[in-house]
Design a protein around this motif. Sequence first.
Motif, PDB file in Angstrom:
ATOM      1  N   VAL A 239      44.220  46.446  49.566  1.00 28.27           N
ATOM      2  CA  VAL A 239      43.430  47.021  48.475  1.00 28.27           C
ATOM      3  C   VAL A 239      43.919  46.503  47.123  1.00 28.27           C
ATOM      4  O   VAL A 239      43.133  46.107  46.262  1.00 28.27           O
ATOM      5  CB  VAL A 239      43.496  48.560  48.517  1.00 28.27           C
ATOM      6  N   GLY A 240      45.232  46.486  46.923  1.00 31.37           N
ATOM      7  CA  GLY A 240      45.787  46.013  45.665  1.00 31.37           C
ATOM      8  C   GLY A 240      45.448  44.564  45.384  1.00 31.37           C
ATOM      9  O   GLY A 240      45.082  44.198  44.261  1.00 31.37           O
ATOM     10  N   ALA A 241      45.553  43.709  46.424  1.00 34.07           N
ATOM     11  CA  ALA A 241      45.242  42.284  46.255  1.00 34.07           C
ATOM     12  C   ALA A 241      43.777  42.085  45.896  1.00 34.07           C
ATOM     13  O   ALA A 241      43.434  41.262  45.038  1.00 34.07           O
ATOM     14  CB  ALA A 241      45.600  41.520  47.527  1.00 34.07           C
ATOM     15  N   ALA A 242      42.908  42.858  46.551  1.00 38.21           N
ATOM     16  CA  ALA A 242      41.477  42.729  46.257  1.00 38.21           C
ATOM     17  C   ALA A 242      41.164  43.160  44.834  1.00 38.21           C
ATOM     18  O   ALA A 242      40.409  42.499  44.116  1.00 38.21           O
ATOM     19  CB  ALA A 242      40.671  43.555  47.260  1.00 38.21           C
ATOM     20  N   ILE A 243      41.739  44.281  44.399  1.00 41.72           N
ATOM     21  CA  ILE A 243      41.493  44.774  43.037  1.00 41.72           C
ATOM     22  C   ILE A 243      42.034  43.794  42.004  1.00 41.72           C
ATOM     23  O   ILE A 243      41.384  43.514  40.984  1.00 41.72           O
ATOM     24  CB  ILE A 243      42.122  46.167  42.855  1.00 41.72           C
ATOM     25  N   ILE A 244      43.231  43.248  42.254  1.00 45.20           N
ATOM     26  CA  ILE A 244      43.806  42.261  41.328  1.00 45.20           C
ATOM     27  C   ILE A 244      42.914  41.037  41.222  1.00 45.20           C
ATOM     28  O   ILE A 244      42.685  40.486  40.135  1.00 45.20           O
ATOM     29  CB  ILE A 244      45.224  41.872  41.780  1.00 45.20           C
ATOM     30  N   ARG A 245      42.395  40.589  42.376  1.00 44.99           N
ATOM     31  CA  ARG A 245      41.506  39.429  42.383  1.00 44.99           C
ATOM     32  C   ARG A 245      40.253  39.696  41.558  1.00 44.99           C
ATOM     33  O   ARG A 245      39.791  38.851  40.776  1.00 44.99           O
ATOM     34  CB  ARG A 245      41.132  39.083  43.825  1.00 44.99           C
ATOM     35  N   ILE A 246      39.686  40.894  41.741  1.00 43.56           N
ATOM     36  CA  ILE A 246      38.479  41.253  40.998  1.00 43.56           C
ATOM     37  C   ILE A 246      38.750  41.289  39.495  1.00 43.56           C
ATOM     38  O   ILE A 246      37.995  40.737  38.683  1.00 43.56           O
ATOM     39  CB  ILE A 246      37.947  42.617  41.488  1.00 43.56           C
ATOM     40  N   ILE A 247      39.858  41.927  39.113  1.00 44.43           N
ATOM     41  CA  ILE A 247      40.193  42.048  37.699  1.00 44.43           C
ATOM     42  C   ILE A 247      40.450  40.675  37.078  1.00 44.43           C
ATOM     43  O   ILE A 247      40.014  40.381  35.958  1.00 44.43           O
ATOM     44  CB  ILE A 247      41.422  42.966  37.519  1.00 44.43           C
ATOM     45  N   ARG A 248      41.167  39.815  37.805  1.00 44.28           N
ATOM     46  CA  ARG A 248      41.450  38.466  37.286  1.00 44.28           C
ATOM     47  C   ARG A 248      40.166  37.676  37.087  1.00 44.28           C
ATOM     48  O   ARG A 248      40.015  36.948  36.103  1.00 44.28           O
ATOM     49  CB  ARG A 248      42.388  37.733  38.237  1.00 44.28           C
TER      50      ARG A 248
END
Length: 350
Positions: A62-71
Amino acid sequence: MKINIKFDKSEPLTVHWAVWFYILILVNSVMAFGLITFLEFDMSENNAIYMLAMIPCMGLVVGAAIIRIIRTLKLRMKKISDGINRVAEGNLEVELDLNHSGEYRDMYRNFNRMVRELKNTKIEMQNFMNDFSHEFKTPITSIHGFAELLQEDHISEEDRKQYLQIIAEESHRLALLSQNTLLLSKLDAQEVITDKKVFDLDEQIKKCTILMFREMEKKEITLNMELSPVKYFGSAELMHQIWMNLISNAVKFTPHGGEITIIMVSVGDQITVNISDTGIGMDERTIKHIFDKYYQGDSSHATIGFGLGLSIVKRIVDLCGGDITATSAPGLGSTFSVVLKAPVHRSKNK
């Protein structure tokens, strides 16, 4: 040289972020359900450790996906921020690439349109300054030169009259240029017409043709008029500017022995005035830009003009809540149609 701001090809394909969040929630819900189910039915130490180890894994996903989206979102915002900064520095060659722009596609498209409009405005202003300098400098040079000649004692009376005539004509050109420039600036700043009154619109058009009668007589132009008697509520001064500009243009571009036709009809609360000529006509490109400020269809300056007359007409018609269109073809003359949508009153005593 055009500068393109593009995305890295390694970026993922654009997918609506709601879909990504939905998938993440669904996957984690299934994993959480499986974790609880196994812990309930099999509480052995090995299985418990194995299942508990899944929790940080779920968090990492979940964290990796959210970071990817934000970036990705930040990267896309950075593109438009960089573009704005470049435009602020005076670079009007910036263009944002619409590929992979995602939910910012409309923003990117509007940004590109804004830059194009700014660039066109800059070009128009540069052309205007060149034309304005040319038109302004020429009469001043003529006036200065002939004024010096008039100071000489040996010139004949005939030459003196000729020089004075030239000075008078060039002075008139300067006055007209100044008047049109000031009027256009005033109209651009004006939003409401205040000096309204009821007047005979058909009589006003007739008077404008009388003022141009001498010019039409010189070129032996035939004038045809069909004017419905109409009383109009508006600014007589501004409406006078419309008819004088359109009629003088028709006279200017109509050859010797040509015709000008003026027709006005009134239906309900709508007036339509058509001013047609048998002049040189215009191509599609000229028609497209004919109402733009500072635009001159005759770039050779063979005819006297400043590219302001039709811009003034367009602005006045807009202020009156009306519309103006032009139809033409090279060699087939031109027709300007003015539609006034403001309240009108028919004259009953004509």
